[in-house]
Design a protein around this motif. Structure first.
Motif, PDB file in Angstrom:
ATOM      1  N   CYS A 165      45.224  55.424  -1.961  1.00 60.07           N
ATOM      2  CA  CYS A 165      44.065  54.675  -1.496  1.00 60.07           C
ATOM      3  C   CYS A 165      43.877  53.399  -2.324  1.00 60.07           C
ATOM      4  O   CYS A 165      43.645  52.315  -1.783  1.00 60.07           O
ATOM      5  CB  CYS A 165      42.830  55.561  -1.579  1.00 60.07           C
ATOM      6  N   LYS A 166      44.003  53.512  -3.643  1.00 60.94           N
ATOM      7  CA  LYS A 166      43.811  52.359  -4.518  1.00 60.94           C
ATOM      8  C   LYS A 166      44.920  51.319  -4.330  1.00 60.94           C
ATOM      9  O   LYS A 166      44.660  50.116  -4.365  1.00 60.94           O
ATOM     10  CB  LYS A 166      43.747  52.824  -5.976  1.00 60.94           C
ATOM     11  N   ARG A 167      46.161  51.795  -4.115  1.00 63.45           N
ATOM     12  CA  ARG A 167      47.256  50.851  -3.876  1.00 63.45           C
ATOM     13  C   ARG A 167      46.986  50.017  -2.627  1.00 63.45           C
ATOM     14  O   ARG A 167      47.138  48.792  -2.621  1.00 63.45           O
ATOM     15  CB  ARG A 167      48.584  51.601  -3.693  1.00 63.45           C
ATOM     16  N   GLU A 168      46.614  50.687  -1.564  1.00 58.86           N
ATOM     17  CA  GLU A 168      46.365  49.982  -0.315  1.00 58.86           C
ATOM     18  C   GLU A 168      45.140  49.071  -0.433  1.00 58.86           C
ATOM     19  O   GLU A 168      45.115  47.967   0.127  1.00 58.86           O
ATOM     20  CB  GLU A 168      46.167  50.983   0.820  1.00 58.86           C
ATOM     21  N   ALA A 169      44.133  49.505  -1.176  1.00 59.23           N
ATOM     22  CA  ALA A 169      42.924  48.700  -1.341  1.00 59.23           C
ATOM     23  C   ALA A 169      43.210  47.416  -2.117  1.00 59.23           C
ATOM     24  O   ALA A 169      42.750  46.335  -1.736  1.00 59.23           O
ATOM     25  CB  ALA A 169      41.846  49.519  -2.046  1.00 59.23           C
ATOM     26  N   ILE A 170      43.975  47.526  -3.197  1.00 60.60           N
ATOM     27  CA  ILE A 170      44.250  46.330  -4.003  1.00 60.60           C
ATOM     28  C   ILE A 170      45.127  45.358  -3.222  1.00 60.60           C
ATOM     29  O   ILE A 170      44.981  44.137  -3.317  1.00 60.60           O
ATOM     30  CB  ILE A 170      44.893  46.706  -5.355  1.00 60.60           C
ATOM     31  N   SER A 171      46.037  45.909  -2.396  1.00 56.88           N
ATOM     32  CA  SER A 171      46.918  45.057  -1.606  1.00 56.88           C
ATOM     33  C   SER A 171      46.151  44.342  -0.511  1.00 56.88           C
ATOM     34  O   SER A 171      46.378  43.160  -0.241  1.00 56.88           O
ATOM     35  CB  SER A 171      48.047  45.900  -0.992  1.00 56.88           C
ATOM     36  N   SER A 172      45.225  45.041   0.155  1.00 54.97           N
ATOM     37  CA  SER A 172      44.521  44.467   1.298  1.00 54.97           C
ATOM     38  C   SER A 172      43.312  43.635   0.915  1.00 54.97           C
ATOM     39  O   SER A 172      42.986  42.656   1.599  1.00 54.97           O
ATOM     40  CB  SER A 172      44.081  45.586   2.252  1.00 54.97           C
ATOM     41  N   PHE A 173      42.624  44.032  -0.176  1.00 53.21           N
ATOM     42  CA  PHE A 173      41.333  43.407  -0.489  1.00 53.21           C
ATOM     43  C   PHE A 173      41.235  42.851  -1.906  1.00 53.21           C
ATOM     44  O   PHE A 173      40.226  42.244  -2.256  1.00 53.21           O
ATOM     45  CB  PHE A 173      40.199  44.423  -0.270  1.00 53.21           C
ATOM     46  N   GLY A 174      42.285  43.100  -2.726  1.00 56.34           N
ATOM     47  CA  GLY A 174      42.238  42.627  -4.102  1.00 56.34           C
ATOM     48  C   GLY A 174      41.230  43.366  -4.954  1.00 56.34           C
ATOM     49  O   GLY A 174      40.822  42.882  -6.013  1.00 56.34           O
ATOM     50  N   ASP A 175      40.827  44.554  -4.535  1.00 59.35           N
ATOM     51  CA  ASP A 175      39.797  45.339  -5.228  1.00 59.35           C
ATOM     52  C   ASP A 175      40.114  46.808  -4.990  1.00 59.35           C
ATOM     53  O   ASP A 175      40.133  47.258  -3.831  1.00 59.35           O
ATOM     54  CB  ASP A 175      38.416  44.979  -4.654  1.00 59.35           C
ATOM     55  N   ASP A 176      40.379  47.555  -6.067  1.00 54.67           N
ATOM     56  CA  ASP A 176      40.799  48.953  -5.876  1.00 54.67           C
ATOM     57  C   ASP A 176      39.671  49.960  -6.092  1.00 54.67           C
ATOM     58  O   ASP A 176      39.913  51.168  -6.158  1.00 54.67           O
ATOM     59  CB  ASP A 176      41.980  49.288  -6.789  1.00 54.67           C
ATOM     60  N   ARG A 177      38.424  49.511  -6.124  1.00 56.04           N
ATOM     61  CA  ARG A 177      37.317  50.452  -6.287  1.00 56.04           C
ATOM     62  C   ARG A 177      37.135  51.270  -5.008  1.00 56.04           C
ATOM     63  O   ARG A 177      37.314  50.764  -3.905  1.00 56.04           O
ATOM     64  CB  ARG A 177      36.028  49.705  -6.628  1.00 56.04           C
ATOM     65  N   VAL A 178      36.775  52.525  -5.176  1.00 53.22           N
ATOM     66  CA  VAL A 178      36.598  53.413  -4.034  1.00 53.22           C
ATOM     67  C   VAL A 178      35.273  54.142  -4.146  1.00 53.22           C
ATOM     68  O   VAL A 178      34.656  54.204  -5.209  1.00 53.22           O
ATOM     69  CB  VAL A 178      37.741  54.457  -3.930  1.00 53.22           C
ATOM     70  N   LEU A 179      34.844  54.699  -3.027  1.00 52.09           N
ATOM     71  CA  LEU A 179      33.706  55.599  -3.014  1.00 52.09           C
ATOM     72  C   LEU A 179      34.153  56.921  -2.396  1.00 52.09           C
ATOM     73  O   LEU A 179      35.197  56.995  -1.735  1.00 52.09           O
ATOM     74  CB  LEU A 179      32.517  54.993  -2.265  1.00 52.09           C
ATOM     75  N   VAL A 180      33.382  57.956  -2.624  1.00 49.18           N
ATOM     76  CA  VAL A 180      33.716  59.294  -2.144  1.00 49.18           C
ATOM     77  C   VAL A 180      32.555  59.803  -1.299  1.00 49.18           C
ATOM     78  O   VAL A 180      31.402  59.757  -1.735  1.00 49.18           O
ATOM     79  CB  VAL A 180      33.960  60.266  -3.317  1.00 49.18           C
ATOM     80  N   GLU A 181      32.885  60.279  -0.088  1.00 51.46           N
ATOM     81  CA  GLU A 181      31.840  60.768   0.803  1.00 51.46           C
ATOM     82  C   GLU A 181      32.245  62.105   1.417  1.00 51.46           C
ATOM     83  O   GLU A 181      33.431  62.399   1.568  1.00 51.46           O
ATOM     84  CB  GLU A 181      31.590  59.779   1.949  1.00 51.46           C
ATOM     85  N   LYS A 182      31.245  62.871   1.785  1.00 51.71           N
ATOM     86  CA  LYS A 182      31.498  64.077   2.544  1.00 51.71           C
ATOM     87  C   LYS A 182      32.137  63.686   3.865  1.00 51.71           C
ATOM     88  O   LYS A 182      31.676  62.779   4.550  1.00 51.71           O
ATOM     89  CB  LYS A 182      30.185  64.828   2.799  1.00 51.71           C
ATOM     90  N   TYR A 183      33.214  64.384   4.222  1.00 47.19           N
ATOM     91  CA  TYR A 183      33.897  64.081   5.474  1.00 47.19           C
ATOM     92  C   TYR A 183      33.378  65.007   6.562  1.00 47.19           C
ATOM     93  O   TYR A 183      33.537  66.223   6.489  1.00 47.19           O
ATOM     94  CB  TYR A 183      35.411  64.252   5.317  1.00 47.19           C
ATOM     95  N   LEU A 184      32.722  64.414   7.554  1.00 53.45           N
ATOM     96  CA  LEU A 184      32.198  65.201   8.666  1.00 53.45           C
ATOM     97  C   LEU A 184      33.344  65.573   9.599  1.00 53.45           C
ATOM     98  O   LEU A 184      34.178  64.730   9.941  1.00 53.45           O
ATOM     99  CB  LEU A 184      31.133  64.412   9.418  1.00 53.45           C
ATOM    100  N   THR A 185      33.390  66.830  10.011  1.00 55.95           N
ATOM    101  CA  THR A 185      34.553  67.322  10.749  1.00 55.95           C
ATOM    102  C   THR A 185      34.611  66.848  12.196  1.00 55.95           C
ATOM    103  O   THR A 185      35.692  66.705  12.757  1.00 55.95           O
ATOM    104  CB  THR A 185      34.582  68.861  10.723  1.00 55.95           C
ATOM    105  N   ARG A 186      33.475  66.603  12.842  1.00 58.75           N
ATOM    106  CA  ARG A 186      33.496  66.103  14.216  1.00 58.75           C
ATOM    107  C   ARG A 186      32.491  64.966  14.394  1.00 58.75           C
ATOM    108  O   ARG A 186      31.558  65.048  15.194  1.00 58.75           O
ATOM    109  CB  ARG A 186      33.218  67.217  15.225  1.00 58.75           C
ATOM    110  N   PRO A 187      32.662  63.886  13.642  1.00 57.65           N
ATOM    111  CA  PRO A 187      31.694  62.792  13.754  1.00 57.65           C
ATOM    112  C   PRO A 187      32.013  61.866  14.927  1.00 57.65           C
ATOM    113  O   PRO A 187      33.169  61.729  15.335  1.00 57.65           O
ATOM    114  CB  PRO A 187      31.870  62.051  12.433  1.00 57.65           C
ATOM    115  N   ARG A 188      30.983  61.258  15.447  1.00 58.57           N
ATOM    116  CA  ARG A 188      31.167  60.136  16.367  1.00 58.57           C
ATOM    117  C   ARG A 188      30.854  58.852  15.617  1.00 58.57           C
ATOM    118  O   ARG A 188      29.929  58.804  14.806  1.00 58.57           O
ATOM    119  CB  ARG A 188      30.264  60.281  17.599  1.00 58.57           C
TER     120      ARG A 188
END
Length: 675
Positions: free
Chosen positions: A184-207
């Protein structure tokens, strides 16, 4: 209103902005890279300025060059489109400092919403509902893992500065967290120049439901209803529609008011989208949570335009010029239903791998050029196509591989679905792989047709969306055979007996085999010539059929098979026949025995790059023994990561590239010996 604007983008969005500017009498300036010197968006504008070489970082991401182009051409404002610099606060501020109007929100609003973590904290103070998670500044891997353990799996890792589905990973188990975080951090730094991330509960059937908001400089702010963007792959949207199926008036108002509150919290001006996820998992009532705010026009904005009759780019221009919003909230209405399908140069059967090549054929359903009257006047056309490429253009590895946005409108969802099915069936693209067949299966599937939507729809229905290849039917084989016969007869000669193609023989009949193949395997037909060049007996799969056609036709292939009339357009490219019969596309390879004399299979033991890109991770060492499907290395191409896996159990005999190396399409990446 402005006299001249510069459009700091490319492709379909640049063409889209230019169309509205032209209607309003505003002159336009295009910018382009070397790869886009003859692009459609360049020809759509009144002037154009070269930015630099093809890579975006040397052209479309060069803020100083874009501002210099605007000043040199006398443009008063810059429209950023979406992507590239559209959500770059420094660019917005640099425009203002140069005396140019940035057609978008103020830099302060972009900064406030540019960090997902900071935006979540701000939304919490504005009483906008949030998904449980960690949105803070601490980024140590052990700490983030402990937060994920506390929240409970599955969790979603998301680049704080991200968008477009990049820098996102779903983590199912604690032991998988570190590897997912690193990716995730590799792709973030490559795409946005910023590798900071956040963590969220993943809803199993979200719209995934987003609200289009608009604000002006006089303090007015409205919501232009919602779009359902739940159908996604790799967190990128595939189909979008408006209004959201099953949305009650009360829930629509609640989400709209929450979106307006989010916009007001950051002093927003212009077009923006507040994205929510709604929980429709078992026992849930569709409660919604703030996800992020996109401080720009969205790719899917046309579906909102189709149901409101409003030109959102016109609204952007008017607000940026200091005018008030053209309409108040109580004057906005929903008319009918609209669906957008993103047509991409990609191969869904190969993990949606982008496809590169030239559009040697590109035909589509009859579409009305986008024209909406001011403030919602006029009835939408049933089909609208927004595209930045034409037949003969190339899809390059440097940018997003979108071919077009296909947007349809109907009086209700059922009517819109019928229009979408018809328009997809009429699309014809040759020269590279596309997702058109996949889109046809998707909209025809029971889940989408009945609006049983959530972000896991594609994965949940993988078996039906990615079926095993089906052998071509007799109709397809007859059309393929007729196409070959027609081409031969048109190339033949009535005066040269050696070039005659009627199949006439003295005291006998000509019996000929035609061999084809596709992903389903080989298929053979036999033709028994009548000798007049117009009638044959076709033998296939144990059946005998009568085949007749007029070889003089120029508009496709028209045949009679057992008394039934079949019509198709057929394009031949080398060995391949691309057959378009009004229901979709079928491609067959003609196995000419003379053309394949001496042909040998490609040597084994090679794993090659599916497209140009960069090596970002080596996951094995030289000499390693691996199982089938084991990840060997990761390439980055078109801002997405692609994992190269072992085709079978075996040994990695040599690694031919290092991390950071650029590779060309087809380059051998490593030497592999199957067990």
């Amino acid at each position: 209103m402005f006299n001249k604007i510069l459009i700091a983008n490319r492709g379909e969005i640049a063409c889209r902005v230019a169309a509205t500017a032209r209607r309003l009498g505003i002159a336009t300036v295009a910018v382009y890279s070397d790869a886009d010197a003859r692009a459609k968006h360049v020809q759509a504008c009144d002037q154009s300025v070269r930015l630099g070489p093809a890579p975006a970082k040397e052209s479309y991401l060069c803020a100083d060059k874009i501002i210099a182009a605007a000043l040199a051409t006398g443009a008063q404002a810059i429209h950023p489109g979406y992507g590239f610099l559209s959500e770059n606060a420094e660019f917005a501020q640099a425009c203002a400092d140069a005396g140019l109007v940035f057609i978008g929100p103020p830099a302060s609003a972009i900064r406030a919403m540019g960090s997902k973590s900071a935006a979540k904290a701000l939304m919490e103070t504005a009483a906008v509902p949030l998904v449980p998670g960690y949105h803070g500044e601490r980024q140590e891997s052990d700490f983030l893992r402990s937060e994920a353990d506390r929240i409970g799996y599955p969790v979603l890792l998301k680049a704080s500065a991200g968008g477009g589905g990049k820098g996102m990973r779903v983590v199912e188990r604690s032991e998988d967290f570190e590897a997912a975080l690193a990716s995730c951090k590799r792709e973030a730094i490559s795409s946005f120049g910023d590798d900071r991330v956040l963590v969220e509960k993943y809803l199993t059937r979200p719209r995934h439901i987003e609200i289009q908001v608009f604000a002006d400089g006089q303090g007015n702010c409205v919501y232009l209803f919602e779009r359902d963007c739940s159908v996604q792959r790799r967190h990128q949207k595939v189909l979008e529609e408006a209004p959201a199926p099953g949305m009650s008036c009360g829930r629509r108002a609640a989400m709209g008011e929450a979106a307006v509150a989010a916009a007001r919290a950051v002093g927003y001006v212009g077009a923006g989208t507040v994205e929510f996820i709604a929980d429709y998992s078992s026992g849930q009532d569709g409660s919604f949570y703030f996800m992020e705010m996109n401080t720009r026009l969205q790719v899917e904005h046309p579906v909102t335009e189709m149901i409101t009759g409003l030109d959102l780019v016109e609204w952007q221009l008017r607000v940026a010029a200091g005018e008030a919003l053209p309409l108040k909230q109580d004057a906005l209405r929903i008319n009918g239903h609209a669906i957008e399908a993103r047509i991409y140069a990609e191969n869904p059967e190969k993990g949606f791998l982008p496809s590169i090549g030239t559009l040697t054929r590109m035909r589509s359903a009859a579409a009305v050029e986008f024209r909406l009257g001011e403030n919602g006047a006029g009835q939408p056309a049933p089909v609208r196509i927004d595209s930045g490429v034409r037949e003969g253009d190339a899809i390059s590895p440097f940018y997003d591989p979108m071919i077009a946005k296909l947007i349809v409108w109907g009086a209700d969802r059922h009517a819109a679905l019928r229009n979408m099915a018809r328009a997809l069936a009429q699309y014809q693209v040759v020269g590279l792989a596309t997702n058109i067949g996949f889109l046809q299966r998707l909209i025809a599937g029971q889940a989408f047709a009945t609006a049983d939507l959530d972000t896991g729809l594609i994965e949940r229905h993988r078996d039906s969306l990615f079926p095993a290849p089906v052998r071509p039917g007799i109709d397809t084989l007859a059309l393929a055979a007729a196409a070959i016969l027609q081409q031969e007869q048109q190339a033949g000669s009535d005066t040269d007996p050696w070039a005659h193609t009627s199949g006439w023989r003295l005291n006998t009949r000509l019996l000929r085999s035609l061999d084809f193949e596709d992903d389903s395997g080989p298929a053979t037909v036999q033709l028994d010539y009548a000798g007049d060049g117009r009638h044959w007996t076709l033998l296939a799969d144990g059946g005998k059929h009568t085949l007749a056609f007029d070889p003089g036709g120029q508009d496709g292939v028209l045949v009679s098979l057992d008394g039934r009339t079949l019509r198709a357009e057929v394009q031949r490219e080398g060995e391949w026949l691309h057959i378009f019969d009004g229901q979709g596309q079928r491609s067959l390879r003609h196995l000419d025995p003379m053309a394949h004399a001496g042909h040998s299979e490609a040597e084994g033991g090679r794993l090659t790059a599916p497209m140009p890109g960069k090596i970002v991770a080596l996951l094995v060492q030289k000499g390693a023994s691996v199982a089938q499907g084991a990840p060997l290395l990761i390439m980055e191409a078109m801002k997405m990561e692609h994992t190269i896996a072992a085709p079978s159990a075996g040994v990695v005999e040599d690694l031919l590239y290092a991390v950071g190396d650029q590779v060309t399409e087809g380059a051998q990446l490593l030497e592999f010996k199957a067990a």
